[in-house]
Motif scaffolding. Sequence first.
Motif, PDB file in Angstrom:
ATOM      1  N   ASP A   1     -18.791 -33.461  16.879  1.00 60.96           N
ATOM      2  CA  ASP A   1     -19.595 -34.269  15.970  1.00 60.96           C
ATOM      3  C   ASP A   1     -18.772 -34.915  14.856  1.00 60.96           C
ATOM      4  O   ASP A   1     -18.864 -34.546  13.697  1.00 60.96           O
ATOM      5  N   ARG A   2     -17.990 -35.896  15.232  1.00 61.58           N
ATOM      6  CA  ARG A   2     -17.296 -36.716  14.242  1.00 61.58           C
ATOM      7  C   ARG A   2     -18.263 -37.792  13.761  1.00 61.58           C
ATOM      8  O   ARG A   2     -19.042 -38.319  14.532  1.00 61.58           O
ATOM      9  N   HIS A   3     -18.155 -38.132  12.497  1.00 57.51           N
ATOM     10  CA  HIS A   3     -19.171 -38.974  11.888  1.00 57.51           C
ATOM     11  C   HIS A   3     -18.536 -39.929  10.885  1.00 57.51           C
ATOM     12  O   HIS A   3     -17.617 -39.557  10.159  1.00 57.51           O
ATOM     13  N   TYR A   4     -19.023 -41.165  10.861  1.00 59.32           N
ATOM     14  CA  TYR A   4     -18.606 -42.154   9.864  1.00 59.32           C
ATOM     15  C   TYR A   4     -19.830 -42.973   9.488  1.00 59.32           C
ATOM     16  O   TYR A   4     -20.588 -43.390  10.357  1.00 59.32           O
ATOM     17  N   LEU A   5     -20.015 -43.225   8.203  1.00 61.28           N
ATOM     18  CA  LEU A   5     -21.154 -43.994   7.715  1.00 61.28           C
ATOM     19  C   LEU A   5     -20.675 -44.925   6.611  1.00 61.28           C
ATOM     20  O   LEU A   5     -19.876 -44.527   5.767  1.00 61.28           O
ATOM     21  N   VAL A   6     -21.159 -46.170   6.654  1.00 63.95           N
ATOM     22  CA  VAL A   6     -20.814 -47.122   5.608  1.00 63.95           C
ATOM     23  C   VAL A   6     -22.027 -47.981   5.284  1.00 63.95           C
ATOM     24  O   VAL A   6     -22.767 -48.389   6.178  1.00 63.95           O
ATOM     25  N   GLU A   7     -22.256 -48.197   4.006  1.00 63.11           N
ATOM     26  CA  GLU A   7     -23.301 -49.113   3.546  1.00 63.11           C
ATOM     27  C   GLU A   7     -22.618 -50.414   3.160  1.00 63.11           C
ATOM     28  O   GLU A   7     -21.554 -50.398   2.545  1.00 63.11           O
ATOM     29  N   LEU A   8     -23.230 -51.550   3.519  1.00 60.84           N
ATOM     30  CA  LEU A   8     -22.625 -52.831   3.207  1.00 60.84           C
ATOM     31  C   LEU A   8     -23.671 -53.907   3.039  1.00 60.84           C
ATOM     32  O   LEU A   8     -24.798 -53.764   3.500  1.00 60.84           O
ATOM     33  N   GLN A   9     -23.271 -54.967   2.356  1.00 59.80           N
ATOM     34  CA  GLN A   9     -24.075 -56.184   2.300  1.00 59.80           C
ATOM     35  C   GLN A   9     -23.558 -57.073   3.414  1.00 59.80           C
ATOM     36  O   GLN A   9     -22.374 -57.417   3.434  1.00 59.80           O
ATOM     37  N   VAL A  10     -24.436 -57.429   4.325  1.00 57.87           N
ATOM     38  CA  VAL A  10     -24.003 -58.144   5.516  1.00 57.87           C
ATOM     39  C   VAL A  10     -23.595 -59.584   5.181  1.00 57.87           C
ATOM     40  O   VAL A  10     -24.255 -60.262   4.405  1.00 57.87           O
TER      41      VAL A  10
ATOM     42  N   ALA B   1     -20.537 -62.752   7.033  1.00 58.50           N
ATOM     43  CA  ALA B   1     -19.564 -63.001   8.101  1.00 58.50           C
ATOM     44  C   ALA B   1     -18.253 -62.262   7.834  1.00 58.50           C
ATOM     45  O   ALA B   1     -17.655 -61.681   8.744  1.00 58.50           O
ATOM     46  N   GLU B   2     -17.804 -62.260   6.594  1.00 58.95           N
ATOM     47  CA  GLU B   2     -16.550 -61.579   6.250  1.00 58.95           C
ATOM     48  C   GLU B   2     -16.663 -60.072   6.435  1.00 58.95           C
ATOM     49  O   GLU B   2     -15.740 -59.432   6.932  1.00 58.95           O
ATOM     50  N   ARG B   3     -17.790 -59.523   6.020  1.00 59.15           N
ATOM     51  CA  ARG B   3     -17.985 -58.069   6.148  1.00 59.15           C
ATOM     52  C   ARG B   3     -18.114 -57.651   7.611  1.00 59.15           C
ATOM     53  O   ARG B   3     -17.691 -56.564   7.977  1.00 59.15           O
ATOM     54  N   ILE B   4     -18.703 -58.513   8.449  1.00 57.10           N
ATOM     55  CA  ILE B   4     -18.836 -58.189   9.870  1.00 57.10           C
ATOM     56  C   ILE B   4     -17.454 -58.066  10.505  1.00 57.10           C
ATOM     57  O   ILE B   4     -17.169 -57.095  11.214  1.00 57.10           O
ATOM     58  N   SER B   5     -16.562 -59.001  10.243  1.00 53.00           N
ATOM     59  CA  SER B   5     -15.222 -58.918  10.831  1.00 53.00           C
ATOM     60  C   SER B   5     -14.444 -57.744  10.244  1.00 53.00           C
ATOM     61  O   SER B   5     -13.685 -57.078  10.949  1.00 53.00           O
ATOM     62  N   GLN B   6     -14.644 -57.452   8.963  1.00 54.24           N
ATOM     63  CA  GLN B   6     -13.992 -56.305   8.352  1.00 54.24           C
ATOM     64  C   GLN B   6     -14.494 -55.005   8.975  1.00 54.24           C
ATOM     65  O   GLN B   6     -13.707 -54.104   9.278  1.00 54.24           O
ATOM     66  N   LEU B   7     -15.799 -54.915   9.171  1.00 57.37           N
ATOM     67  CA  LEU B   7     -16.353 -53.704   9.751  1.00 57.37           C
ATOM     68  C   LEU B   7     -15.905 -53.515  11.196  1.00 57.37           C
ATOM     69  O   LEU B   7     -15.698 -52.393  11.645  1.00 57.37           O
ATOM     70  N   ARG B   8     -15.726 -54.597  11.920  1.00 60.36           N
ATOM     71  CA  ARG B   8     -15.204 -54.514  13.289  1.00 60.36           C
ATOM     72  C   ARG B   8     -13.834 -53.833  13.290  1.00 60.36           C
ATOM     73  O   ARG B   8     -13.554 -52.971  14.119  1.00 60.36           O
ATOM     74  N   ARG B   9     -12.980 -54.185  12.339  1.00 61.56           N
ATOM     75  CA  ARG B   9     -11.655 -53.564  12.249  1.00 61.56           C
ATOM     76  C   ARG B   9     -11.762 -52.088  11.854  1.00 61.56           C
ATOM     77  O   ARG B   9     -11.010 -51.250  12.345  1.00 61.56           O
ATOM     78  N   ILE B  10     -12.711 -51.772  10.978  1.00 61.38           N
ATOM     79  CA  ILE B  10     -12.908 -50.376  10.560  1.00 61.38           C
ATOM     80  C   ILE B  10     -13.388 -49.530  11.736  1.00 61.38           C
ATOM     81  O   ILE B  10     -12.902 -48.421  11.961  1.00 61.38           O
ATOM     82  N   VAL B  11     -14.348 -50.053  12.499  1.00 64.37           N
ATOM     83  CA  VAL B  11     -14.851 -49.323  13.677  1.00 64.37           C
ATOM     84  C   VAL B  11     -13.716 -49.114  14.673  1.00 64.37           C
ATOM     85  O   VAL B  11     -13.535 -48.013  15.211  1.00 64.37           O
TER      86      VAL B  11
ATOM     87  N   GLU C   1     -22.556 -57.513  17.457  1.00 67.39           N
ATOM     88  CA  GLU C   1     -23.839 -58.143  17.821  1.00 67.39           C
ATOM     89  C   GLU C   1     -24.964 -57.628  16.941  1.00 67.39           C
ATOM     90  O   GLU C   1     -25.793 -58.409  16.468  1.00 67.39           O
ATOM     91  N   LEU C   2     -25.011 -56.315  16.718  1.00 67.54           N
ATOM     92  CA  LEU C   2     -26.068 -55.749  15.881  1.00 67.54           C
ATOM     93  C   LEU C   2     -25.977 -56.270  14.447  1.00 67.54           C
ATOM     94  O   LEU C   2     -26.989 -56.627  13.838  1.00 67.54           O
ATOM     95  N   LEU C   3     -24.757 -56.333  13.908  1.00 65.99           N
ATOM     96  CA  LEU C   3     -24.590 -56.833  12.543  1.00 65.99           C
ATOM     97  C   LEU C   3     -24.893 -58.330  12.446  1.00 65.99           C
ATOM     98  O   LEU C   3     -25.473 -58.786  11.456  1.00 65.99           O
ATOM     99  N   THR C   4     -24.517 -59.082  13.468  1.00 69.18           N
ATOM    100  CA  THR C   4     -24.820 -60.514  13.481  1.00 69.18           C
ATOM    101  C   THR C   4     -26.326 -60.730  13.524  1.00 69.18           C
ATOM    102  O   THR C   4     -26.851 -61.654  12.880  1.00 69.18           O
ATOM    103  N   ASN C   5     -27.048 -59.874  14.254  1.00 74.84           N
ATOM    104  CA  ASN C   5     -28.510 -59.962  14.278  1.00 74.84           C
ATOM    105  C   ASN C   5     -29.093 -59.705  12.891  1.00 74.84           C
ATOM    106  O   ASN C   5     -30.049 -60.380  12.481  1.00 74.84           O
ATOM    107  N   VAL C   6     -28.540 -58.752  12.165  1.00 69.81           N
ATOM    108  CA  VAL C   6     -29.017 -58.504  10.797  1.00 69.81           C
ATOM    109  C   VAL C   6     -28.759 -59.744   9.953  1.00 69.81           C
ATOM    110  O   VAL C   6     -29.650 -60.202   9.230  1.00 69.81           O
ATOM    111  N   GLN C   7     -27.566 -60.297  10.050  1.00 65.85           N
ATOM    112  CA  GLN C   7     -27.239 -61.486   9.267  1.00 65.85           C
ATOM    113  C   GLN C   7     -28.162 -62.651   9.612  1.00 65.85           C
ATOM    114  O   GLN C   7     -28.679 -63.342   8.746  1.00 65.85           O
ATOM    115  N   ARG C   8     -28.394 -62.855  10.899  1.00 66.90           N
ATOM    116  CA  ARG C   8     -29.198 -63.987  11.359  1.00 66.90           C
ATOM    117  C   ARG C   8     -30.676 -63.832  11.022  1.00 66.90           C
ATOM    118  O   ARG C   8     -31.331 -64.775  10.589  1.00 66.90           O
ATOM    119  N   HIS C   9     -31.231 -62.632  11.214  1.00 62.84           N
ATOM    120  CA  HIS C   9     -32.684 -62.453  11.104  1.00 62.84           C
ATOM    121  C   HIS C   9     -33.144 -61.870   9.769  1.00 62.84           C
ATOM    122  O   HIS C   9     -34.291 -62.067   9.377  1.00 62.84           O
TER     123      HIS C   9
END
Length: 165
Positions: A6-15, A17-27, A49-57
Amino acid sequence: MTVPLDRHYLVELQVSAERISQLRRIVAAHLRHWSLDLHVRPVCRAAEELLTNVQRHVGDGHECVVELRWTGRHLTVSVSDNDSRMPRLLDGGGGGLSRVMALSDSWGTCRTTDGKVVWFTRYAETPVTTGLLPRTPLPGGPVTENGPYAESGPAAENGPVAELV
């Protein structure tokens, strides 16, 4: 190799385009740290895709939470936001949840008191590493008193070779 369960990572962010690419590198970095290199591309693509959906919708600047959890057998990635509108799988596919579905073993949505969670899982068993183990010589191969890889032949029979200075 012993892998803590059970390894775990959690991050809160304001969505955004810049944060999506940054989070991709973190993941990607977390997956590599957990020795899940084979899963980096599909997991990062599905999370994007999930983060882009949040940004879009939901819109730029809205808060969301991304969570990674690896049990040693399954990797779960979830994205939660505070919008109560539930996502839907569009006919014809082509992106969004259709892509998440193609990149994962399972996926789903769940309504929460503050909004929703969209998640996906991938089977990601603990990698097996062999480490640096001595090799067993092949049958019929040269074996000497000093082990299977000791030098053999005329030079070995004449004793140590003197170094030229």
